[in-house]
Design an enzyme around this catalytic site. Structure first.
Site, PDB file in Angstrom:
ATOM      1  N   GLU A 116       0.822  -1.219   0.000  1.00 17.28           N
ATOM      2  CA  GLU A 116       0.000   0.000   0.000  1.00 17.28           C
ATOM      3  C   GLU A 116       0.857   1.270   0.000  1.00 17.28           C
ATOM      4  O   GLU A 116       0.385   2.352   0.370  1.00 17.28           O
ATOM      5  CB  GLU A 116      -0.960   0.018   1.196  1.00 17.28           C
ATOM      6  CG  GLU A 116      -1.894  -1.178   1.303  1.00 17.28           C
ATOM      7  CD  GLU A 116      -2.889  -1.328   0.154  1.00 17.28           C
ATOM      8  OE1 GLU A 116      -2.912  -0.488  -0.756  1.00 17.28           O
ATOM      9  OE2 GLU A 116      -3.644  -2.324   0.192  1.00 17.28           O
ATOM     10  N   HIS A 139      -2.526   2.181   8.414  1.00 17.32           N
ATOM     11  CA  HIS A 139      -3.654   1.454   7.820  1.00 17.32           C
ATOM     12  C   HIS A 139      -3.863   0.176   8.622  1.00 17.32           C
ATOM     13  O   HIS A 139      -2.908  -0.541   8.897  1.00 17.32           O
ATOM     14  CB  HIS A 139      -3.358   1.119   6.358  1.00 17.32           C
ATOM     15  CG  HIS A 139      -4.279   0.082   5.787  1.00 17.32           C
ATOM     16  ND1 HIS A 139      -5.651   0.267   5.705  1.00 17.32           N
ATOM     17  CD2 HIS A 139      -4.051  -1.154   5.292  1.00 17.32           C
ATOM     18  CE1 HIS A 139      -6.196  -0.812   5.175  1.00 17.32           C
ATOM     19  NE2 HIS A 139      -5.257  -1.699   4.923  1.00 17.32           N
ATOM     20  N   HIS A 141      -7.033  -3.079   9.767  1.00 16.13           N
ATOM     21  CA  HIS A 141      -8.321  -3.711   9.469  1.00 16.13           C
ATOM     22  C   HIS A 141      -9.196  -3.697  10.723  1.00 16.13           C
ATOM     23  O   HIS A 141      -9.566  -4.759  11.246  1.00 16.13           O
ATOM     24  CB  HIS A 141      -8.086  -5.137   8.958  1.00 16.13           C
ATOM     25  CG  HIS A 141      -7.278  -5.192   7.690  1.00 16.13           C
ATOM     26  ND1 HIS A 141      -6.762  -6.352   7.171  1.00 16.13           N
ATOM     27  CD2 HIS A 141      -6.914  -4.204   6.818  1.00 16.13           C
ATOM     28  CE1 HIS A 141      -6.108  -6.088   6.036  1.00 16.13           C
ATOM     29  NE2 HIS A 141      -6.177  -4.780   5.811  1.00 16.13           N
ATOM     30  N   GLU A 169     -16.992  11.584  23.032  1.00 14.63           N
ATOM     31  CA  GLU A 169     -15.699  12.150  22.666  1.00 14.63           C
ATOM     32  C   GLU A 169     -15.459  12.222  21.157  1.00 14.63           C
ATOM     33  O   GLU A 169     -14.540  12.910  20.707  1.00 14.63           O
ATOM     34  CB  GLU A 169     -14.568  11.362  23.325  1.00 14.63           C
ATOM     35  CG  GLU A 169     -14.429   9.971  22.768  1.00 14.63           C
ATOM     36  CD  GLU A 169     -13.106   9.307  23.148  1.00 14.63           C
ATOM     37  OE1 GLU A 169     -12.291   9.937  23.827  1.00 14.63           O
ATOM     38  OE2 GLU A 169     -12.904   8.168  22.736  1.00 14.63           O
ATOM     39  N   HIS A 210     -12.902  -3.231   4.028  1.00  8.74           N
ATOM     40  CA  HIS A 210     -11.448  -3.483   4.088  1.00  8.74           C
ATOM     41  C   HIS A 210     -10.812  -2.960   5.377  1.00  8.74           C
ATOM     42  O   HIS A 210     -10.173  -3.710   6.099  1.00  8.74           O
ATOM     43  CB  HIS A 210     -10.761  -2.872   2.854  1.00  8.74           C
ATOM     44  CG  HIS A 210      -9.293  -3.149   2.786  1.00  8.74           C
ATOM     45  ND1 HIS A 210      -8.639  -3.449   1.621  1.00  8.74           N
ATOM     46  CD2 HIS A 210      -8.333  -3.164   3.748  1.00  8.74           C
ATOM     47  CE1 HIS A 210      -7.358  -3.662   1.870  1.00  8.74           C
ATOM     48  NE2 HIS A 210      -7.149  -3.488   3.152  1.00  8.74           N
TER      49      HIS A 210
HETATM   50  O1  2HA Z   1      -0.675  -5.188   3.861  1.00 14.73           O
HETATM   51  O2  2HA Z   1      -3.531  -4.516   4.660  1.00 14.73           O
HETATM   52  O3  2HA Z   1      -4.302  -3.526   2.357  1.00 14.73           O
HETATM   53  C1  2HA Z   1      -1.861  -5.874   3.780  1.00 14.73           C
HETATM   54  C2  2HA Z   1      -2.981  -4.944   3.690  1.00 14.73           C
HETATM   55  C3  2HA Z   1      -3.387  -4.555   2.335  1.00 14.73           C
HETATM   56 ZN    ZN Z   2      -5.438  -3.664   4.262  1.00 11.47          ZN
END
Ligand code: 2HA
Ligand code: ZN
Length: 271
Positions: A116, A139, A141, A169, A210
């Site tokens: 990414e 990033h 999940h 909050e 995602h």
């Molecule tokens: O690196 O999260 O979006 C793995 C991920 C791809």
């Molecule tokens: Zn991801």
């Protein structure tokens, strides 16, 4: 030279990736992180003239030429970073022409930066235009954020308003709201461009089905934004099938905004 494994920025990334794994958000190789570093921070630990490898990139990052980043490796598990930072992390410098990165440390097994990277680098470009002190992109999940994208409208005003209503909050932590992208193929420049476009306006961008991107001046800020959204999304998932007897009204959100001196994104609260 000092031992880079003792560098505060390496220690901090080890701790936060371990923490996020334990939150249950970063299964397998899920999630990635990039942290902008200064030469002054890195110089006590690394010879900045010693390039181990040059790694080509699929897009032009010349706006970041010469900048240094600590970045998680592609295919690497957050779970493993803390025990082997030198394999799972890398310190890279964007080449002068913006089309490659120079590896200064890490990715010991021949690895590369996260898949990414376009989304990370393009987000850094967008956020640095807005805030010269910006430094971090995370990033992850986040479980309930992902769940929410199945059952809630992805329209940004509606999505943001629901989050604000879930705990007091939220409005104070992210008065600028959250950007939302529909499901898209990940790991390419297209989603990078779309994310960076949203990042001109938001510090948080949800990728439907995602995960989420959070940004900030330091890891605490980027992580704090994400965990606050995730908490609100968790409450939403817990209450969404129950009769709602009361919520936080727009009038109360205005009172909150005034009390904490924050400005809700224009038009997101009814006046
Ligand atoms: O690196 O999260 O979006 C793995 C991920 C791809
Ligand atoms: Zn991801």
């Amino acid at each position: 030279m000092k031992d880079i494994l003792t560098a505060p920025f390496v220690r901090e990334v080890c701790k936060i990736t371990d923490n996020m794994y334990r939150m249950g958000w970063d299964e397998r190789n899920g999630g990635n992180l990039s942290l902008l570093l200064t030469e002054e921070e890195v110089a006590p630990y690394l010879d900045l003239n010693q390039v181990l490898r040059t790694i080509p990139m699929i897009f032009d990052a010349s706006a970041l030429a010469g900048k240094l980043f600590l970045v998680t490796g592609t295919g690497k598990y957050f779970r493993n970073v803390i025990d082997d930072p030198e394999t799972n992390l890398g310190i890279i410098r964007v080449a002068a022409d913006g089309k490659a990165v120079e590896l200064l440390w890490g990715y010991k097994d021949g690895g590369r930066p996260t898949s990414e990277l376009p989304a990370h680098f393009r987000t850094h470009i967008s956020r640095l235009e807005r805030d010269p002190l910006h430094r971090v992109v995370i990033h992850t999940h986040a479980t309930n954020v992902i769940a929410m994208t199945f059952v809630h409208s992805l329209e940004e005003r509606a999505f943001t308003r629901t989050l604000w209503q879930m705990c007091t909050e939220c409005l104070v932590v992210f008065p600028d709201g959250v950007g939302v992208l529909p499901w898209m193929l990940c790991g390419n420049d297209e989603i990078g461009i779309a994310t960076a476009e949203k990042m001109k306006e938001y510090r948080l961008v949800v990728w439907a089905q995602h995960g989420i991107f959070g940004t900030g001046r330091d890891i605490d800020e980027a992580f704090g934004l994400i965990e606050t959204v995730e908490k609100a999304a968790e409450i939403y998932i817990k209450v969404m099938n129950s009769p709602i007897l009361q919520t936080i009204t727009d009038e109360e959100l205005w009172v909150l905004a005034k009390a904490f001196g924050v400005t809700p994104r224009e038009g997101y609260l009814n006046s």
